[in-house]
Scaffold this active site. Structure first.
Site, PDB file in Angstrom:
ATOM      1  CG  HIS A  35      40.044  32.375  32.253  1.00 41.82           C
ATOM      2  ND1 HIS A  35      39.467  33.322  31.451  1.00 41.82           N
ATOM      3  CD2 HIS A  35      39.798  32.791  33.526  1.00 41.82           C
ATOM      4  CE1 HIS A  35      38.903  34.258  32.199  1.00 41.82           C
ATOM      5  NE2 HIS A  35      39.092  33.950  33.466  1.00 41.82           N
ATOM      6  NE  ARG A  59      37.753  38.694  32.072  1.00 40.87           N
ATOM      7  CZ  ARG A  59      37.706  37.932  33.165  1.00 40.87           C
ATOM      8  NH1 ARG A  59      38.807  37.389  33.646  1.00 40.87           N
ATOM      9  NH2 ARG A  59      36.559  37.684  33.769  1.00 40.87           N
TER      10      ARG A  59
END
Ligand code: NDP
Length: 314
Positions: A277, A229
């Site tokens: 992502h 993340r």
């Protein structure tokens, strides 16, 4: 009739979800999260991506929340999410295989200095290097986080011929992987590798964990891959390490702010590859299959893996 509400893909995706579940669990009622006729008390299971804060708390008969992603930070950032309800992470073979593939691509991109070729192609420069390419068996890769994704990734890298080490909270044994654990194991782990892969979840402990000082511990030439993340990394420290040569290259899939703002220096940094992502993203059919198996297990009173533990924060 068990009722599942879905917030994943919007109302346009509902017919596909319904068709998938009609095949997998004909007795399941599938409703759209945005359906104005939906009564919160009807909902027993919720499959969600980034639910609006407060909505899950209204669903007083929820038996489980299913995250549409492997990570759950998009749910737990809602201060009111119902913490007594089991929260289950997305599982199945697809995200694991996709993550393994992505990480292999990222590692080989660093091994062969692809950022230099990318800039060369952009500028129409024949960017041949003076030195011969590094060999994969000389590359020492460290995987931070040995969970449902980190373990198979580390073992796939080891099978591919890289030297691999791993780090997690608890000690473990993995074939072909030298494992380190806990705060005491961190520095020896970092010093054992030249390419660091971050596959940790975002928790209170891991946020802003990757600093300049940490990257400076890596062997040279040092590479960094973030598929965990964005908030795990202090972005200013990452840029400093790239600018002063502490880091030779980085492949980044996750960021503090997503989509990555146009103003970010990472977009154009000559030593960085940016991806949106996209490392692992299971298909709807794979998600439906996994969700159906979880609901069936819970309805039969069986336990399921990949359950979020509020005490650990992942
Ligand atoms: P898991 O929860 O299965 O595993 C987490 C791992 O991190 C465990 O090995 C755990 O240690 C370790 N860990 C957690 N906190 C610490 C800490 N403070 N210090 C050291 N180790 C720690 O997660 P997954 O493997 O399933 O997924 C990891 C993350 O990958 C997800 O949370 C998500 O953020 C990210 N992800 C990114 C995707 C993308 O497309 N870029 C797609 C899917 C996931 P231990 O084993 O000792 O408990």
């Amino acid at each position: 009739m068990v009722c599942l509400v879905i917030k994943n893909g919007g109302p346009a995706a509902l017919p596909e979800w319904k068709a998938l579940f009609a095949h997998l669990m004909p007795d399941l009622t599938v409703r759209d999260w945005g359906d104005p006729a939906l009564k919160p008390s009807e909902v027993e299971y919720a499959l969600v991506w980034k639910p609006e804060p407060g909505r899950l708390a209204e669903m007083v008969n929820l038996k489980a929340i299913l995250s549409a992603a492997v990570g759950v930070d998009h749910i737990t950032r809602d201060p009111d999410w119902p913490k007594a309800v089991p929260l289950i992470r997305m599982g199945g073979e697809e995200p694991v295989q996709q993550m393994e593939d992505y990480v292999l691509w990222a590692v080989f991109s660093i091994l062969r200095d692809v950022p230099v070729w990318r800039v060369g192609q952009q500028d129409k420069v024949w960017a041949r290097q003076d030195t011969p390419p590094r060999m994969s068996d000389s590359m020492r890769i460290g995987v931070m986080g040995l969970g449902s994704l980190g373990r198979p990734v580390a073992m796939r890298l080891a099978r591919t011929g890289f030297q691999v080490s791993g780090w997690a909270r608890h000690a473990r044994t993995l074939e072909g992987v030298t494992c380190y654990a806990g705060p005491d194991g961190l520095i020896p782990f970092l010093q054992s590798c030249d390419t660091l892969i971050c596959l940790l979840p975002e928790t209170q402990e891991t946020r802003a964990m990757v600093t300049y000082d940490m990257l400076a511990q890596l062997r040279k030439p040092a590479g960094f891959i973030n598929v965990g993340r964005g908030p795990l990394v202090v972005e200013a420290d990452l840029l400093r390490a790239l600018d002063d040569g502490t880091l030779h290259a980085a492949v980044l899939d996750v960021f503090d702010r997503e989509p990555l703002p146009a103003s970010s220096l990472l977009w154009t940094h000559p030593r960085v590859l940016v991806t949106p992502h996209a490392a692992a993203d299971a298909s709807r059919s794979a998600r439906a299959e996994y969700v159906a198996s979880v609901i069936q297990a819970l309805e039969q009173g069986r336990d399921v893996p990949l359950r979020y533990d509020p005490a650990k924060g992942y």
